[in-house]
Scaffold this active site. Structure first.
Site, mmCIF file in Angstrom:
data_model
loop_
_atom_site.group_PDB
_atom_site.id
_atom_site.type_symbol
_atom_site.label_atom_id
_atom_site.label_comp_id
_atom_site.label_asym_id
_atom_site.label_seq_id
_atom_site.Cartn_x
_atom_site.Cartn_y
_atom_site.Cartn_z
ATOM 1 N N ASP A 13 13.856 -60.906 29.278
ATOM 2 C CA ASP A 13 14.106 -62.298 28.865
ATOM 3 C C ASP A 13 12.834 -63.068 29.189
ATOM 4 O O ASP A 13 11.942 -62.577 29.886
ATOM 5 C CB ASP A 13 15.298 -62.873 29.656
ATOM 6 C CG ASP A 13 15.576 -64.339 29.320
ATOM 7 O OD1 ASP A 13 15.546 -64.703 28.132
ATOM 8 O OD2 ASP A 13 15.807 -65.140 30.248
ATOM 9 N N SER A 14 12.792 -64.323 28.728
ATOM 10 C CA SER A 14 11.658 -65.171 29.075
ATOM 11 C C SER A 14 11.661 -65.509 30.568
ATOM 12 O O SER A 14 10.643 -65.904 31.110
ATOM 13 C CB SER A 14 11.725 -66.468 28.276
ATOM 14 O OG SER A 14 12.924 -67.151 28.591
ATOM 15 N N CYS A 76 17.436 -62.120 25.315
ATOM 16 C CA CYS A 76 16.894 -63.450 25.059
ATOM 17 C C CYS A 76 17.146 -63.742 23.582
ATOM 18 O O CYS A 76 16.725 -62.957 22.718
ATOM 19 C CB CYS A 76 15.391 -63.441 25.343
ATOM 20 S SG CYS A 76 14.550 -64.966 24.888
ATOM 21 N N GLU A 155 16.693 -73.225 35.074
ATOM 22 C CA GLU A 155 15.550 -72.640 35.789
ATOM 23 C C GLU A 155 15.364 -73.320 37.156
ATOM 24 O O GLU A 155 14.815 -72.728 38.066
ATOM 25 C CB GLU A 155 14.261 -72.731 34.965
ATOM 26 C CG GLU A 155 14.206 -71.758 33.782
ATOM 27 C CD GLU A 155 13.863 -70.298 34.153
ATOM 28 O OE1 GLU A 155 13.147 -70.082 35.144
ATOM 29 O OE2 GLU A 155 14.340 -69.385 33.437
ATOM 30 N N CYS A 187 22.082 -68.713 24.138
ATOM 31 C CA CYS A 187 20.901 -68.629 25.002
ATOM 32 C C CYS A 187 21.404 -67.994 26.288
ATOM 33 O O CYS A 187 22.460 -68.395 26.805
ATOM 34 C CB CYS A 187 20.343 -70.023 25.281
ATOM 35 S SG CYS A 187 19.031 -70.033 26.535
ATOM 36 N N HIS A 189 20.537 -68.237 29.183
ATOM 37 C CA HIS A 189 20.608 -69.138 30.339
ATOM 38 C C HIS A 189 21.953 -69.881 30.405
ATOM 39 O O HIS A 189 22.350 -70.347 31.467
ATOM 40 C CB HIS A 189 19.497 -70.199 30.280
ATOM 41 C CG HIS A 189 18.135 -69.707 30.674
ATOM 42 N ND1 HIS A 189 17.435 -68.791 29.939
ATOM 43 C CD2 HIS A 189 17.335 -70.045 31.720
ATOM 44 C CE1 HIS A 189 16.255 -68.574 30.512
ATOM 45 N NE2 HIS A 189 16.178 -69.321 31.602
HETATM 46 N N1 DGL Z 1 17.006 -67.230 27.661
HETATM 47 C C1 DGL Z 1 16.299 -67.494 26.453
HETATM 48 C C2 DGL Z 1 17.206 -67.324 25.242
HETATM 49 O O1 DGL Z 1 18.220 -66.690 25.308
HETATM 50 C C3 DGL Z 1 15.654 -68.820 26.280
HETATM 51 C C4 DGL Z 1 14.992 -69.529 27.366
HETATM 52 C C5 DGL Z 1 13.617 -70.047 26.924
HETATM 53 O O2 DGL Z 1 13.521 -71.058 26.224
HETATM 54 O O3 DGL Z 1 12.680 -69.375 27.319
HETATM 55 O O4 DGL Z 1 16.875 -67.820 24.182
#
Ligand code: DGL
Length: 271
Positions: A13-14, A76, A155, A187, A189
């Site tokens: 993931d990012s 991600c 985050e 997402c 997150h």
């Molecule tokens: N967790 C990432 C996703 O599912 C996005 C977070 C980011 O913007 O880096 O898209």
């Protein structure tokens, strides 16, 4: 394909959001070895141009493929939206993304045929979810909303504040107005914000978390490939981050749980 089933699953993931997918995967498949990479040096991906997101995602998958993983999990949505097709052509490995499992779960859950999608700008502008839905159902409508500020809250570990509720109310109002009865957390997150999101949307709206449905897909694909690890020992889990600060152990444990161990610091293409 005949594989050495003890090879690890490669997941990325990012940043820390994909740990929600790692958690769900470890719950289902405790004997699997796992390498998790969080590109914390270049997070967030959401506001970046598509070409950059694609380049970053392929660099990381090259690194994971070099580690001889048996499967790639793009934990991600932003990276899945822009790099899944290229990845399919580039690696001779099963690839699981978060998009299709989420779309299938939402299509099965909706009662009124009105599904909402929330995600980063990269994900929403790609229309990847709309395309995936159109492949399986034409009688379900999708309404999308980018929620760019949500990732910052997660985050920094802020998942329940008044400020977050106010931001969520603003982002989610158009979806409530459309009468969606199912909402995809597009997402990785966002599962950490599900308390606030459910509170704002109301209890009648079904939230689809990409974490759980993606873990189910990992199981199904490994089974289909004959690649489930037959070992009865607990799997080994490596956590790697691309920035010096990496992933704090406090947030890592909160997102992943007690299995979250030491975090290695490595560049994105060499593990
Ligand atoms: N967790 C990432 C996703 O599912 C996005 C977070 C980011 O913007 O880096 O898209």
């Amino acid at each position: 394909m005949v594989v050495d089933a003890s090879r690890p699953i490669g997941m990325f993931d990012s940043g820390i959001g994909g740990l929600t997918v790692a958690r769900a995967t470890i719950d289902l498949l405790p004997h699997e070895n796992l390498i998790y990479f969080g590109d914390t040096a270049r997070c967030p991906y959401g506001p970046r141009p598509p070409e950059e997101v694609r380049k970053f995602a392929l660099e990381i998958m090259d690194g994971l493929a070099h580690e001889d993983v048996k499967m790639l999990v793009i934990a991600c949505n932003s990276a899945s939206s822009w790099a899944l097709e290229d990845a399919g052509a580039r690696y001779d490995l099963p690839i699981v993304s978060v998009i299709h499992p989420g779309v299938r779960a939402a299509a099965a859950a909706t009662r009124n045929g009105r599904v909402g999608l929330i995600g980063t700008l990269a994900t929403v502008t790609s229309r990847s979810y709309d395309r995936a839905l159109a492949e399986i159902r034409t009688d379900v409508e999708m309404f999308s909303q980018a929620c760019p500020r949500f990732v910052e809250f997660v985050e920094r570990g802020e998942t329940s504040s008044d400020e977050l509720v106010a931001v969520a109310e603003e982002y989610l109002a158009p979806l409530k107005a459309e009468g969606v009865d199912t909402l995809i957390l597009g997402c990785t997150h966002y599962p950490l914000l599900s308390g606030v999101i459910q509170y704002v949307m109301g209890e009648h709206v079904v939230l689809v978390s990409s974490a759980k449905v993606t873990a189910n897909e990992v199981y199904a694909r490994l089974r289909a490939e004959g690649a489930l690890n037959p070992s009865r020992e607990p799997g080994e889990h490596r956590f790697i981050a691309s920035s010096e600060e990496g992933i704090s152990s406090e947030l890592g444990r909160r997102f992943l749980g007690p299995e979250f161990g030491k975090v290695e610091h490595r560049p994105w293409d060499r593990f």
